[in-house]
Enzyme design. Structure first.
Site, PDB file in Angstrom:
ATOM      1  N   LYS A  63       3.397 -15.176   3.617  1.00 41.30           N
ATOM      2  CA  LYS A  63       3.614 -16.004   2.406  1.00 41.30           C
ATOM      3  C   LYS A  63       5.114 -16.294   2.238  1.00 41.30           C
ATOM      4  CE  LYS A  63       2.252 -18.119  -1.274  1.00 41.30           C
ATOM      5  NZ  LYS A  63       1.624 -19.528  -1.095  1.00 41.30           N
ATOM      6  N   ASP A  68      -2.579 -18.717   1.995  1.00 44.97           N
ATOM      7  CA  ASP A  68      -3.430 -19.539   1.162  1.00 44.97           C
ATOM      8  C   ASP A  68      -4.071 -20.788   1.894  1.00 44.97           C
ATOM      9  OD1 ASP A  68      -0.954 -20.552   1.292  1.00 44.97           O
ATOM     10  OD2 ASP A  68      -1.021 -21.348  -0.666  1.00 44.97           O
ATOM     11  N   TYR A 105       0.838  -1.278   0.029  1.00 42.93           N
ATOM     12  CA  TYR A 105       0.114   0.121  -0.104  1.00 42.93           C
ATOM     13  C   TYR A 105       0.920   1.344  -0.057  1.00 42.93           C
ATOM     14  CZ  TYR A 105      -4.461  -2.181   0.796  1.00 42.93           C
ATOM     15  OH  TYR A 105      -5.724  -3.044   0.417  1.00 42.93           O
ATOM     16  N   ASP A 139     -12.413  -9.140   4.407  1.00 44.63           N
ATOM     17  CA  ASP A 139     -13.768  -9.317   3.580  1.00 44.63           C
ATOM     18  C   ASP A 139     -14.195 -10.652   3.680  1.00 44.63           C
ATOM     19  OD1 ASP A 139     -13.586  -6.574   2.840  1.00 44.63           O
ATOM     20  OD2 ASP A 139     -14.113  -6.941   0.671  1.00 44.63           O
ATOM     21  N   ASP A 170      -6.537  -7.102   4.246  1.00 44.82           N
ATOM     22  CA  ASP A 170      -7.597  -6.316   3.488  1.00 44.82           C
ATOM     23  C   ASP A 170      -8.475  -7.579   2.933  1.00 44.82           C
ATOM     24  OD1 ASP A 170      -9.140  -4.610   2.363  1.00 44.82           O
ATOM     25  OD2 ASP A 170      -8.048  -5.192   0.298  1.00 44.82           O
TER      26      ASP A 170
HETATM   27  C1  IPM Z   1     -10.533  -1.188   3.046  1.00 47.59           C
HETATM   28  C2  IPM Z   1     -10.656  -0.810   1.366  1.00 47.59           C
HETATM   29  C3  IPM Z   1      -9.334  -0.076   1.283  1.00 47.59           C
HETATM   30  C4  IPM Z   1      -8.160  -0.764   1.496  1.00 47.59           C
HETATM   31  C5  IPM Z   1      -9.470   0.499  -0.119  1.00 47.59           C
HETATM   32  C6  IPM Z   1     -10.645   1.536  -0.455  1.00 47.59           C
HETATM   33  C7  IPM Z   1      -8.391   1.391  -0.419  1.00 47.59           C
HETATM   34  O1  IPM Z   1     -10.887  -1.908   0.998  1.00 47.59           O
HETATM   35  O2  IPM Z   1     -10.653  -0.010   3.866  1.00 47.59           O
HETATM   36  O3  IPM Z   1     -10.586  -2.437   3.411  1.00 47.59           O
HETATM   37  O4  IPM Z   1      -7.716  -1.574   0.579  1.00 47.59           O
HETATM   38  O5  IPM Z   1      -7.806  -0.636   2.452  1.00 47.59           O
HETATM   39 MN    MN Z   2     -10.969  -3.964   2.260  1.00 46.59          MN
END
Ligand code: IPM
Ligand code: MN
Ligand code: NAD
Length: 359
Positions: free
Chosen positions: A192, A225, A135, A253, A249
């Site tokens: 990894k 993985d 990032y 999710d 990240d």
């Molecule tokens: C999050 C989002 C951000 C990230 C994006 C919008 C840059 O996905 O806060 O998880 O990747 O950190």
């Molecule tokens: Mn995210």
């Protein structure tokens, strides 16, 4: 005398503008002593006058506020994501909010896509390094649009950065219990290192050094993985997961999927002792925006995390209890099985918070 805490609120774009007002309603109902100041940073302001973050914006947040509550950034009119990167990643990097804490708690078994799972079996936290890795946007491109095109995106990790996030995870494990009150037991570092030698060696070495300082905390390692597979098949085994920015990240999710989707997932971007930032894990969800359908619970639980960080643990606990009630009684938006709109869900939860006695 109770001193009011100062909160900066940036609702941002898309559904951020709908879920944050619900979180504010709930904060108000909790009677936590806070003063709120709203900022218009986001896509509309950027398109209007080119401002992403005003001069001195990050320093101003640090000087004048105890915490920041954020909605989401992202707008199809700005395909470069310029404003989102400058505002959101700007806060994380410039305010040095190095620990992205993403708790994963199943509040009702009906919300989990796994068969026969009980709520206690999904209760872990992803601690994501938040200021380094892929990032940092360090790299370059060459020969764009030609057959010889080359693009480089560097994965940058410092000893300081790796050590402080790993240490944070061990401290978190020692200092926090699970939703049912039982102690947290172990930290799992995910990387990894079988493919990425240099960065992998640094994480492995630091993990082994720091874990030796915490003999009472179980230390484990898993490749990312394999972790992704285990998270779906057997999330019961996880407690505190620490990982780098990008893996954190993606895994958060995936983990949100176990708790009912992105609408349920809260997060804190922390630097202990400093002005920190709280936001739902989800984005601006453009297709949902303006329809009163977005789930406000991720934003409401982020507000609860913020209040706890600010020392208002009773207000925070009442908000969490009210959210659990909402979920179990189906007083929610459609994504998690209810029949209410964004506003109506926020109002119902706020009413419950006001009714709940101090725990
Ligand atoms: C999050 C989002 C951000 C990230 C994006 C919008 C840059 O996905 O806060 O998880 O990747 O950190
Ligand atoms: Mn995210
Ligand atoms: P998203 O999180 O906005 O949506 C992903 C999926 O989850 C969609 O199906 C959406 O409908 C659903 N969803 C998300 N939040 C929900 C909620 N509160 N209630 C019900 N359903 C919800 O991710 P995306 O579609 O990949 O990205 C959209 C925009 O948001 C992009 O511009 C992206 O860069 C941005 N984004 C911003 C942040 C942030 O500001 N923290 C985080 C992620 C994505």
């Amino acid at each position: 005398m109770v001193v009011n805490k100062r909160i900066a609120v940036i609702a941002g774009d898309g559904i951020g503008k709908e879920v944050i007002p619900q979180a504010l309603k709930v904060i108000e109902a909790s009677c936590a002593p806070v003063v709120v100041t709203q900022f218009d940073w986001g896509a509309d302001r950027y398109l209007l006058d080119g401002t992403t973050v005003p001069n001195d914006g990050f320093e101003m947040l640090g000087r004048n506020f105890d915490a920041v509550l954020v909605g989401a950034f992202g707008d199809p009119r700005i395909p470069t994501h310029t404003h989102a990167k400058q505002i959101l990643l700007g806060m994380r990097f410039r305010m040095d909010l190095y620990a992205n804490v993403r708790p994963v708690r199943l509040l009702d078994s009906a919300l989990c896509p796994l068969k026969g799972i009980s709520t206690e079996e999904v209760d872990f936290v992803v601690i994501r390094e938040n200021t380094e890795g892929l990032y940092v946007d360090c790299g370059g491109a060459f020969g764009e649009g030609t057959p010889a095109e080359l693009a480089i995106q560097e994965d940058v990790h410092s000893r300081k950065g790796v050590e402080r996030i790993i240490r944070y995870a061990f401290e978190y494990c020692r200092g926090n219990s699970k939703g049912d009150g039982s102690p947290r037991e172990g930290v799992l570092m995910c990387d990894k290192s079988n493919a990425m030698s240099y960065v992998g060696a640094l994480w492995q070495r630091v993990f082994s050094q720091v874990s030796a300082e915490y003999p009472s905390v179980k230390a484990r390692h898993m490749y990312v993985d394999a972790l992704a597979m285990h998270m779906v098949r057997d999330p019961r085994q996880f407690d505190v997961i620490v990982t780098n920015n990008m893996f954190g990240d993606i895994l958060s999710d995936l983990a949100a999927g176990l708790q009912g989707g992105l609408g349920m997932a809260p997060s804190g971007n922390l630097h202990p002792g400093r002005t920190s930032m709280f936001e739902p894990v989800h984005g601006s969800a453009p297709p949902l925006a303006g329809k009163n359908v977005a789930n406000p619970i991720g934003a409401i639980l982020s507000a609860a995390l913020m209040l706890s960080y600010l020392g208002f643990s009773s207000a925070s606990a009442r908000i969490e209890a009210a959210v659990v009630r909402a979920v179990r009684q189906g007083k929610t938006t459609e994504d998690v099985g209810g029949g209410l709109g964004t506003r109506e869900t926020g109002e119902w939860i706020a009413e419950q918070v006001a009714k709940l006695d101090d725990a």
